[in-house]
Design a protein around this motif. Structure first.
Motif, mmCIF file in Angstrom:
data_model
loop_
_atom_site.group_PDB
_atom_site.id
_atom_site.type_symbol
_atom_site.label_atom_id
_atom_site.label_comp_id
_atom_site.label_asym_id
_atom_site.label_seq_id
_atom_site.Cartn_x
_atom_site.Cartn_y
_atom_site.Cartn_z
ATOM 1 N N GLU A 2 -7.068 -4.989 2.452
ATOM 2 C CA GLU A 2 -6.393 -3.855 3.000
ATOM 3 C C GLU A 2 -5.608 -3.700 4.284
ATOM 4 O O GLU A 2 -5.390 -4.836 4.947
ATOM 5 C CB GLU A 2 -7.997 -2.972 2.983
ATOM 6 C CG GLU A 2 -8.602 -4.002 4.617
ATOM 7 C CD GLU A 2 -9.854 -3.201 4.416
ATOM 8 O OE1 GLU A 2 -10.520 -2.807 3.415
ATOM 9 O OE2 GLU A 2 -10.455 -3.962 5.304
ATOM 10 N N LYS A 54 -8.648 2.455 6.081
ATOM 11 C CA LYS A 54 -8.049 1.619 5.662
ATOM 12 C C LYS A 54 -7.199 2.182 3.945
ATOM 13 O O LYS A 54 -7.909 2.631 3.805
ATOM 14 C CB LYS A 54 -9.096 0.532 5.079
ATOM 15 C CG LYS A 54 -9.650 -0.239 6.740
ATOM 16 C CD LYS A 54 -11.084 -0.836 5.876
ATOM 17 C CE LYS A 54 -11.574 -1.061 7.887
ATOM 18 N NZ LYS A 54 -12.498 -1.648 7.499
ATOM 19 N N TYR A 55 -6.506 1.175 4.024
ATOM 20 C CA TYR A 55 -5.914 1.913 2.673
ATOM 21 C C TYR A 55 -5.746 0.329 1.831
ATOM 22 O O TYR A 55 -5.146 -1.006 2.423
ATOM 23 C CB TYR A 55 -4.148 2.010 3.206
ATOM 24 C CG TYR A 55 -4.084 3.549 3.509
ATOM 25 C CD1 TYR A 55 -4.236 4.655 2.683
ATOM 26 C CD2 TYR A 55 -3.819 3.440 5.138
ATOM 27 C CE1 TYR A 55 -4.301 5.590 2.976
ATOM 28 C CE2 TYR A 55 -4.350 4.466 5.930
ATOM 29 C CZ TYR A 55 -4.259 5.770 4.949
ATOM 30 O OH TYR A 55 -3.934 6.748 5.918
ATOM 31 N N ARG A 56 -6.101 0.341 0.457
ATOM 32 C CA ARG A 56 -5.929 -0.772 0.140
ATOM 33 C C ARG A 56 -4.862 -1.674 -0.334
ATOM 34 O O ARG A 56 -4.004 -0.730 -0.539
ATOM 35 C CB ARG A 56 -6.278 -0.763 -1.967
ATOM 36 C CG ARG A 56 -7.530 -0.091 -1.358
ATOM 37 C CD ARG A 56 -8.048 0.901 -3.100
ATOM 38 N NE ARG A 56 -7.921 -0.210 -4.046
ATOM 39 C CZ ARG A 56 -8.716 -1.216 -4.836
ATOM 40 N NH1 ARG A 56 -10.278 -1.167 -4.145
ATOM 41 N NH2 ARG A 56 -8.498 -2.033 -5.832
ATOM 42 N N ALA A 81 0.485 -0.914 -0.091
ATOM 43 C CA ALA A 81 0.634 0.260 0.213
ATOM 44 C C ALA A 81 1.036 1.403 0.067
ATOM 45 O O ALA A 81 2.102 1.188 0.707
ATOM 46 C CB ALA A 81 -0.491 -0.401 1.415
ATOM 47 N N VAL A 92 -2.057 -4.001 -2.686
ATOM 48 C CA VAL A 92 -2.362 -4.567 -4.206
ATOM 49 C C VAL A 92 -1.166 -5.459 -4.702
ATOM 50 O O VAL A 92 0.147 -4.895 -4.151
ATOM 51 C CB VAL A 92 -2.192 -3.441 -5.421
ATOM 52 C CG1 VAL A 92 -3.884 -2.540 -4.987
ATOM 53 C CG2 VAL A 92 -1.654 -2.072 -5.132
ATOM 54 N N GLN A 95 -1.524 -5.085 -10.165
ATOM 55 C CA GLN A 95 -2.247 -3.532 -9.958
ATOM 56 C C GLN A 95 -3.618 -4.442 -8.836
ATOM 57 O O GLN A 95 -4.235 -4.155 -9.310
ATOM 58 C CB GLN A 95 -2.588 -2.590 -10.531
ATOM 59 C CG GLN A 95 -1.584 -1.846 -10.805
ATOM 60 C CD GLN A 95 -0.405 -1.472 -9.116
ATOM 61 O OE1 GLN A 95 -1.380 -0.564 -8.796
ATOM 62 N NE2 GLN A 95 0.652 -1.544 -8.997
ATOM 63 N N THR A 96 -3.884 -5.361 -8.394
ATOM 64 C CA THR A 96 -5.399 -6.208 -8.853
ATOM 65 C C THR A 96 -5.168 -5.942 -7.107
ATOM 66 O O THR A 96 -3.871 -6.552 -6.186
ATOM 67 C CB THR A 96 -4.827 -7.847 -8.726
ATOM 68 O OG1 THR A 96 -3.909 -8.508 -8.419
ATOM 69 C CG2 THR A 96 -5.324 -8.077 -9.981
ATOM 70 N N TYR A 97 -6.228 -5.987 -6.237
ATOM 71 C CA TYR A 97 -7.204 -5.514 -5.501
ATOM 72 C C TYR A 97 -6.427 -7.112 -4.537
ATOM 73 O O TYR A 97 -7.061 -8.036 -4.761
ATOM 74 C CB TYR A 97 -8.433 -5.691 -4.680
ATOM 75 C CG TYR A 97 -8.588 -5.574 -3.467
ATOM 76 C CD1 TYR A 97 -8.980 -4.213 -2.206
ATOM 77 C CD2 TYR A 97 -9.643 -6.587 -2.865
ATOM 78 C CE1 TYR A 97 -9.404 -4.107 -1.215
ATOM 79 C CE2 TYR A 97 -10.074 -6.453 -1.300
ATOM 80 C CZ TYR A 97 -9.822 -5.778 -0.711
ATOM 81 O OH TYR A 97 -10.085 -5.054 -0.085
ATOM 82 N N CYS A 98 -5.883 -7.481 -2.906
ATOM 83 C CA CYS A 98 -5.648 -8.024 -2.116
ATOM 84 C C CYS A 98 -5.450 -8.527 -1.353
ATOM 85 O O CYS A 98 -5.202 -8.730 -0.420
ATOM 86 C CB CYS A 98 -4.277 -8.760 -2.405
ATOM 87 S SG CYS A 98 -2.530 -7.760 -2.213
#
Length: 154
Positions: free
Chosen positions: A126, A113-115, A90, A117, A121-124
């Motif tokens: 927080e 909360k921070y994403r 993040a 990635v 760059q795919t979300y995984c």
């Protein structure tokens, strides 16, 4: 230029994807600001929802030379017999926070909360972090210099 202390409160993470086939994940975080790096403790056996509750401090100069005011949190999985696995990262941009701190004498980002990635760059998941910036206050001298002479109370 203002010099101050950046305090990072690393709380926890959620939704991290397990990379271990046997056993659970043992996540930790590498926190980087410019050329400074700090490492959290390893959350042994906590899997995809680790809790750290740790504070880290960084020395900050504002405005700085490069203009890169980015805090990077790299989440890793500690492995005993092989290289540690990269789980995701993040990035938190701090330029506005630092400017506000210089102006007001202190600035704070409440824990949020921070994403997280992966490299593609795919979300995984927080990560939850809070940040405080406090500029150092310059001490005023008690004595007043007058024409090269120091004026005293005598």
């Amino acid at each position: 230029m203002t010099i101050g202390m950046l305090e990072v409160l690393l709380l926890d993470a959620r939704g991290l994807q397990d990379t271990d086939f046997l056993g659970g994940m043992d996540p930790y975080v590498l926190i980087q600001y410019k050329n400074q790096e700090r490492k959290s403790s390893v959350a042994r056996g906590e899997g995809g929802s680790p809790v750290w509750n740790e504070k880290f401090t960084f020395r900050v100069e504002y405005p700085g030379g490069e203009g890169q005011y980015k805090l990077v949190l790299k989440i890793m999985d500690k492995d005993t017999f092989s290289a540690d696995d990269f789980l995701g990262q993040a990035s938190i941009y701090l330029e506005d926070l630092l400017a506000l701190g210089v102006e007001n004498g202190k600035a704070e980002l409440h824990p949020c909360k921070y994403r997280v990635v992966r490299t593609d760059q795919t979300y995984c998941g927080e990560i939850r972090v809070g940040i405080n910036f406090t500029p150092k206050v310059k001490e005023e001298k008690d004595e007043i210099e007058v024409g090269g002479w120091k004026e005293s109370d005598y």
